[in-house]
Scaffold this active site. Sequence first.
Site, short mmCIF file in Angstrom:
data_model
loop_
_atom_site.label_atom_id
_atom_site.label_comp_id
_atom_site.label_asym_id
_atom_site.label_seq_id
_atom_site.Cartn_x
_atom_site.Cartn_y
_atom_site.Cartn_z
CG HIS A 128 -1.96 -0.88 1.39
ND1 HIS A 128 -1.79 -2.23 1.59
CD2 HIS A 128 -3.30 -0.66 1.36
CE1 HIS A 128 -2.99 -2.79 1.68
NE2 HIS A 128 -3.91 -1.88 1.54
CD GLN A 277 7.53 24.73 -3.10
OE1 GLN A 277 8.02 23.77 -3.68
NE2 GLN A 277 6.78 25.63 -3.71
#
Length: 288
Positions: A128, A277
């Site tokens: 997953h 960022q």
Amino acid sequence: MSFIRKCACVVVVIFSFTSCYKETGESSTDNPVVVGPTVRGDNLGMGNPSGAETSLLTPNNYLMVKPQYTLSYNSSRGGPNWVSWHLNSTWIGKVGRVGEFAADNSLPSGWYVVSEYAFSGSGFDRGHMCPSADRTASVSDNYATFLMTNMIPQAPNNNQKVWAYFENYCRGLAEKGMELYIIAGGSGTGGSGSSGYKESVNGGHVVVPKYTWKVVLVLPNGDDDISRVTAQARTIAIWIPNEQNVSELWTNYIVSVDDVEQRTGLDFFSKVPVNIQSIIEAKVDAGS
Ligand code: MN
Ligand code: MN
């Protein structure tokens, strides 16, 4: 066969009814002390890492939006380029691991659809990306994580140990009042599972990645999330070989978000102002 299926169906219906009833019962009685977030948040809230679009013209960067997570599908690789999801305590409930692996039939008609048996006997787990345990507030949430578009062929010692331990760590942060924006995927070609090295499985339809990676942005619970991402915000990034001989310690695999961006060509957290960022993506987390 059909009797068993009918029984399973009835069990699922009863189970979901029961868990609904329990949740309603609890919230209407006591536990007023627990004040958690009530909003699930946007699974792609910090930006689309590859500019993916839901367009037949971009079969190797095809955007799929589900209530539980968002992904970019790569039809040449037979799996996701990345999967992105939001995690806070509203997503974590009581249904547990009830889902069953399933082909994702929402892919465009005519595209190869990877079946739930595609990795069988390959020596790789159906790993997953958005974990089952991150989506346990309802039966349908949990089932969604078992779609094969959320899976990559993952070496068992990667999936079941170091990767799982980092999943647990992130879930623990959510349970302690944080909200997380998580993006995960595989990169490169060729990994070593329990049956040795392979570059693909399922007759070449699914590429085995060389590395698994994950980037995480951690915030205290709150609203208007993008505006709350400051230079102090915590980011965690990991980059792990898709091999059996990996360490169990995720802290051995910490890199910066910038490192993952450079190695994958993706741009994470693109909705955050560039000056912030550049600071938060250069950080190398202390792992504690
Ligand atoms: Mn897993
Ligand atoms: Mn970025």
